[in-house]
Structures are given as C-alpha cells and as structure tokens.
Scaffold this active site. Sequence first.
Site, short mmCIF file in Angstrom:
data_model
loop_
_atom_site.label_atom_id
_atom_site.label_comp_id
_atom_site.label_asym_id
_atom_site.label_seq_id
_atom_site.Cartn_x
_atom_site.Cartn_y
_atom_site.Cartn_z
N ASP A 95 -57.44 -53.27 -69.28
CA ASP A 95 -58.49 -53.04 -68.28
C ASP A 95 -58.15 -51.88 -67.34
O ASP A 95 -58.18 -52.02 -66.10
CB ASP A 95 -58.70 -54.31 -67.42
CG ASP A 95 -58.90 -55.56 -68.23
OD1 ASP A 95 -59.54 -55.49 -69.29
OD2 ASP A 95 -58.43 -56.64 -67.78
N GLU A 114 -69.62 -57.02 -69.49
CA GLU A 114 -68.60 -56.94 -68.43
C GLU A 114 -68.10 -55.49 -68.37
O GLU A 114 -68.61 -54.62 -69.07
CB GLU A 114 -67.43 -57.90 -68.71
CG GLU A 114 -66.68 -57.61 -70.00
CD GLU A 114 -65.67 -58.70 -70.37
OE1 GLU A 114 -65.57 -59.73 -69.70
OE2 GLU A 114 -64.98 -58.50 -71.40
O1 FUB Z 1 -58.60 -58.98 -68.65
C1 FUB Z 1 -59.42 -60.10 -68.47
C2 FUB Z 1 -60.83 -59.78 -68.78
O2 FUB Z 1 -60.94 -59.35 -70.13
C3 FUB Z 1 -61.43 -58.65 -68.00
O3 FUB Z 1 -61.75 -58.97 -66.68
C4 FUB Z 1 -62.57 -58.32 -68.87
O4 FUB Z 1 -63.21 -57.13 -68.58
C5 FUB Z 1 -61.91 -58.32 -70.24
O5 FUB Z 1 -61.24 -57.11 -70.51
#
Ligand code: FUB
Length: 339
Positions: free
Chosen positions: A31, A238
């Site tokens: 991320d 997301e």
């Molecule tokens: O790293 C945890 C979660 O997985 C992140 O918040 C999302 O965007 C995905 O990458």
Amino acid sequence: MPEEPISHIDFDELNLKAISQPIVSHLYTADPSAHVFDGKIYIYPSHDIDAGIPFNDNGDHFAMEDYHVISMDTIQGPAVDHGVALHVKDVPWAKRQLWAPDAAHKNGQYYLFFPAKRADGIFQIGVAIAGRPEGPFIAQNEPILKSYSIDPAVYEDNDGSYYMYFGGIWGGQLQKYRKNIYNEAHELPADHEPALLPLVAKMTDDLLQFAEDPKEVEILDENGELLLAGDNDRRFFEASWVHKYGGKYYFSYSTGDTHYICYAVGRSPYGPFTYWGRILNPVVGWTSHHSICEVNGKWYLFYHDSSLSKGVTHLRSVKLTELVHRQDGTIETIDPYNK
Ligand code: FUB
C-alpha cells in the site's frame, strides 16, 4: 478477501518476467503512498506481518501492528528503512489492523494519516504528527471526527488546500454507511444499482480534522452515468489516490475483486470523475494498491505484489515503475509481468 490458488504459479519464472523488484526485502511492505519531501522520496507503506490469523473476507489476516517509513535519495535507490515510525500500542483509540496510510507536509510538520480498528471492530482514520518525514510520529488521542472506513489519501492542491479521500468496501466496511451514517443492516447495493462511492473531505488548516462533512466522489461512465455495483471491472473498491496532470485531477483506485488499478479524470478535487481506463493489470496476490508521484519531471507508479512471499496475499512487497501519460492525457496501462 479469498485466497487465490497459487499452486500453478512458477515463482522463479514469474520473478524473471516481473518488470520491477521489491524496493526492500528484509520486511514485507504494501500500500505505498509516495511523496517527495525536501527533494527526497519518502514512501509510507503498510508493514505486512504474518500474525497467524486465518484468511477471511473481512481481511482479518491483514493484522499489521506498525508503520515503517522508507526513503530513497533517487528513484534508482537504495531504499532506506527508518525503523518503526508508529506502533498501534501508541495510538490511544486504536486496537488493531493498521492498514494503508498516507502522509502530508505542512509548515515544517509531517502528518501520517492511517486507518485502524477501534476496540469494537469499527475502522476509523487517525492522524499522527512528526517534525521529520520519517517520524517517529505521535498520534492524536482520538480519531478524526466523522471519519470512517479505510485507505486515506491526502492530496495537496496548488492553492494550499488539502483534501482527504477515503473508503473501501468489504473488509473496509464502507457498505455499512449511507450519507456518512453507520448502520449494521446496510449491505452492498444490488448489481443494477449505482456502486458505492469513495468519500472526500477538505481538511482543516491544522490537518487534524475534516473541515466539512465527507462528500461522495462520483465516478461516471462515458455516458455520464454513475458506474454500477455490478460493473466489477470498473467500479470503486478501495485504494484512492489523486494526482494532477495537465491541469486535470486524476482519481485512481483499485477494483478489488477484479484486481485492476483504474483511473477517472475530472476538473475539480471533488469530481465528478469520468472513467478513462486501467493503469495496472492484476499483480500476484489478491490486493492491488498504489500511488502516483512525480520525481524530477518523470512520473512513477508505486505498487505492491506478493511475488517475494511466493503468493501469500498478506505478505506483499512495494515496487515501482515509470508511468507514462500520453499526449492526450490518457495513461499507458502497465503489465507488471512481461509476457
Ligand atoms: O493492506 C490492507 C488493505 O489491503 C488496504 O487497506 C487495502 O487497500 C488493501 O491493499
């Protein structure tokens, strides 16, 4: 987030085909939110660990406990790990799961924005402050008022305003909210209904609170209609990010269960944004999450994959590669593994 079958993948061959290698390999990172602060590249990633928690659709196996900041003097590296910048035990309101963070710089102070679960299992977004870009960061006692869900990305506009984009469905809990209000009974919309949208809020001058109630960020198709919940190849899941190029705002994001990083373009930080295409094809691992940063006049995509861990979805590694805007403003789609 269901695990994908990995038995068919030859990781030695895949690593030969990969267009980039992990920037660090002594710890797992994911991320990545990249920024240039004072002429140096700083990357604010999640720090992946194996906490032994079984896989589930809520992403409980993403049980991260701290953040490390990584810096690079040049885009060629080497990458320096500055150690623990913030630990969940030092965040008064948070109990677990430090997910994807971002950072901003204002008036000599550095701000780390991060999602975490409270004791009751609800995600909120917090802020921590440091005098140096690598931290260590001191967390505020409470999360940002009216914040919810995950994946904050803070964009500084040319006029000095800062905007936070956030939200994520499934494990990110966005489906439990309508008009910024939580209700356990809420679920994802039906396939023929408009998809859930990410949120944006302008930040207060001290960057510690929202200056307004979060507003939905509209993502439209080529006919000006909201993308539908069943349009899994294009709808928001997301990993929000915003960059500006050629006077336009580019909102990029992950499509989650279809594993693309896509982008949509608009004329205001609030949107609406019109879907323009894909930035990154699927990587090894279930999640895809990125940032886009200009370094010395060239643009780079920071992303992650799970090839170093041989496909373990919650043990990822940050990578980077050049990103190209074509003459007409569209972005060349990146294939993370050469055919
Ligand atoms: O790293 C945890 C979660 O997985 C992140 O918040 C999302 O965007 C995905 O990458």
